[in-house]
Motif scaffolding. Structure first.
Motif, PDB file in Angstrom:
ATOM      1  N   ASN A  60       0.825  -1.209   0.000  1.00 52.80           N
ATOM      2  CA  ASN A  60       0.000   0.000   0.000  1.00 52.80           C
ATOM      3  C   ASN A  60       0.861   1.261   0.000  1.00 52.80           C
ATOM      4  OD1 ASN A  60      -2.605   1.411   0.357  1.00 52.80           O
ATOM      5  ND2 ASN A  60      -1.722   2.011   2.312  1.00 52.80           N
ATOM      6  N   ASP A  61       0.598   2.156  -0.943  1.00 53.59           N
ATOM      7  CA  ASP A  61       1.135   3.524  -0.970  1.00 53.59           C
ATOM      8  C   ASP A  61       2.624   3.664  -1.293  1.00 53.59           C
ATOM      9  OD1 ASP A  61      -1.347   4.451  -0.337  1.00 53.59           O
ATOM     10  OD2 ASP A  61      -0.890   4.976   1.734  1.00 53.59           O
ATOM     11  N   TYR A  72       4.916  -8.060  -5.613  1.00 46.99           N
ATOM     12  CA  TYR A  72       4.252  -8.187  -6.911  1.00 46.99           C
ATOM     13  C   TYR A  72       3.832  -6.818  -7.429  1.00 46.99           C
ATOM     14  CZ  TYR A  72       0.534  -9.639 -10.204  1.00 46.99           C
ATOM     15  OH  TYR A  72      -0.276  -9.823 -11.297  1.00 46.99           O
ATOM     16  N   GLY A  73       3.380  -5.946  -6.508  1.00 50.58           N
ATOM     17  CA  GLY A  73       2.897  -4.655  -6.963  1.00 50.58           C
ATOM     18  C   GLY A  73       2.762  -3.638  -5.854  1.00 50.58           C
ATOM     19  N   VAL A  74       2.214  -2.488  -6.229  1.00 48.92           N
ATOM     20  CA  VAL A  74       1.986  -1.391  -5.291  1.00 48.92           C
ATOM     21  C   VAL A  74       0.633  -0.771  -5.612  1.00 48.92           C
ATOM     22  CG1 VAL A  74       3.122   0.358  -6.753  1.00 48.92           C
ATOM     23  CG2 VAL A  74       2.995   0.714  -4.273  1.00 48.92           C
ATOM     24  N   HIS A  75      -0.075  -0.321  -4.564  1.00 46.35           N
ATOM     25  CA  HIS A  75      -1.346   0.366  -4.784  1.00 46.35           C
ATOM     26  C   HIS A  75      -1.202   1.818  -4.356  1.00 46.35           C
ATOM     27  CE1 HIS A  75      -5.630   0.522  -5.618  1.00 46.35           C
ATOM     28  NE2 HIS A  75      -5.635   1.461  -4.691  1.00 46.35           N
ATOM     29  N   ASP A  80      -0.551   9.953  -3.842  1.00 45.30           N
ATOM     30  CA  ASP A  80       0.689   9.227  -3.550  1.00 45.30           C
ATOM     31  C   ASP A  80       1.759   9.462  -4.611  1.00 45.30           C
ATOM     32  OD1 ASP A  80      -0.207   8.135  -1.154  1.00 45.30           O
ATOM     33  OD2 ASP A  80      -1.110   6.415  -2.154  1.00 45.30           O
ATOM     34  N   GLY A  81       2.135  10.730  -4.766  1.00 45.39           N
ATOM     35  CA  GLY A  81       3.233  11.058  -5.667  1.00 45.39           C
ATOM     36  C   GLY A  81       2.787  11.336  -7.094  1.00 45.39           C
ATOM     37  N   TYR A  85       4.430   9.532 -13.694  1.00 45.81           N
ATOM     38  CA  TYR A  85       5.873   9.235 -13.691  1.00 45.81           C
ATOM     39  C   TYR A  85       6.140   7.859 -13.097  1.00 45.81           C
ATOM     40  CZ  TYR A  85      10.691   9.201 -12.068  1.00 45.81           C
ATOM     41  OH  TYR A  85      11.993   8.824 -11.805  1.00 45.81           O
ATOM     42  N   LEU A  86       5.475   7.530 -11.996  1.00 47.47           N
ATOM     43  CA  LEU A  86       5.702   6.245 -11.330  1.00 47.47           C
ATOM     44  C   LEU A  86       5.271   5.085 -12.226  1.00 47.47           C
ATOM     45  CD1 LEU A  86       4.524   7.141  -7.708  1.00 47.47           C
ATOM     46  CD2 LEU A  86       6.877   6.894  -8.521  1.00 47.47           C
ATOM     47  N   CYS A  87       4.136   5.241 -12.904  1.00 51.72           N
ATOM     48  CA  CYS A  87       3.674   4.186 -13.816  1.00 51.72           C
ATOM     49  C   CYS A  87       4.659   3.996 -14.966  1.00 51.72           C
ATOM     50  CB  CYS A  87       2.293   4.525 -14.367  1.00 51.72           C
ATOM     51  SG  CYS A  87       0.943   4.373 -13.173  1.00 51.72           S
TER      52      CYS A  87
END
Length: 202
Positions: A60-61, A72-75, A80-81, A85-87
């Motif tokens: 999370n976050d 595996y991933g992030v939510h 949250d920023g 860019y993060l994607c």
């Protein structure tokens, strides 16, 4: 794509219970831990998840914790920023989910490269009482508006599960109705059975 159950754990004991019960997606969320403490727990939970073929860990976050723990991933929430860019920067390393509460945000998140959309709170949320209550109609509109999977969250109960599935949600995120149950494993089994029956009817 088969529908899947998605839960939220705050520690390794809860995560293990969910893994053992057959939950597909488990989000690690604990706001009370420091970043260093959270990283330790995240690494333990990710390592434990490797023993269960069908289970994956979402952080999370915190994208740094997700990367360092090899989750595996992030939510991510809307605040949250720099989500575009993060994607773009980490979308090949992590599955990235983004929270939305309307169709415009869902389409935007998909255009940024989100792998799934977290839509809610569908019925209101005990976990996040301040979250908007979007209802089934908006959930259905969100599901129709994007090609990526939609995770429905917020106030979901067994009695409402079929309506959420009918709206088109592919991930069913349940927190309070499992965590407040006197027999969490049994409650999870009931959810998984209903989801399995729905998948078989597709």
């Amino acid at each position: 794509m088969n529908r899947q159950l998605y839960t939220v754990a705050s520690n390794i004991e809860e995560a293990q219970l969910f893994f053992e019960s057959g939950v597909n997606l488990v989000q690690l969320r604990n706001k009370e831990l420091s970043e260093q403490e959270l990283l330790v727990v995240a690494k333990q939970v990710v390592e434990l998840s490797h023993k269960y073929k069908s289970s994956q860990i979402i952080i999370n976050d915190n994208i740094d914790i997700a990367l360092k723990s090899k989750a595996y991933g992030v939510h991510l929430g809307q605040d949250d920023g720099d989500i575009p860019y993060l994607c773009k920067s980490y979308g090949k390393e992590l599955v990235i989910g983004v929270s939305v509460d309307n169709v415009e945000e869902a389409r935007e998140a998909e255009s940024w490269g989100a792998h799934y959309i977290g839509a809610g709170a569908v019925f209101g949320s005990l976990t996040k009482p301040e979250a908007p209550h979007i209802g089934l109609a908006t959930l259905k509109d969100i599901c129709k508006s994007v090609q990526v999977p939609v995770s429905a969250i917020g106030g979901i109960k067994l009695s409402l599960l079929n309506k959420v599935l009918e709206a088109g949600a592919q991930y069913i995120c349940v927190i309070s109705d499992i965590n407040q149950s006197t027999n969490r494993k049994l409650q999870i089994r009931e959810y998984l059975n209903q989801i399995r029956k729905n998948n078989e009817s597709l």
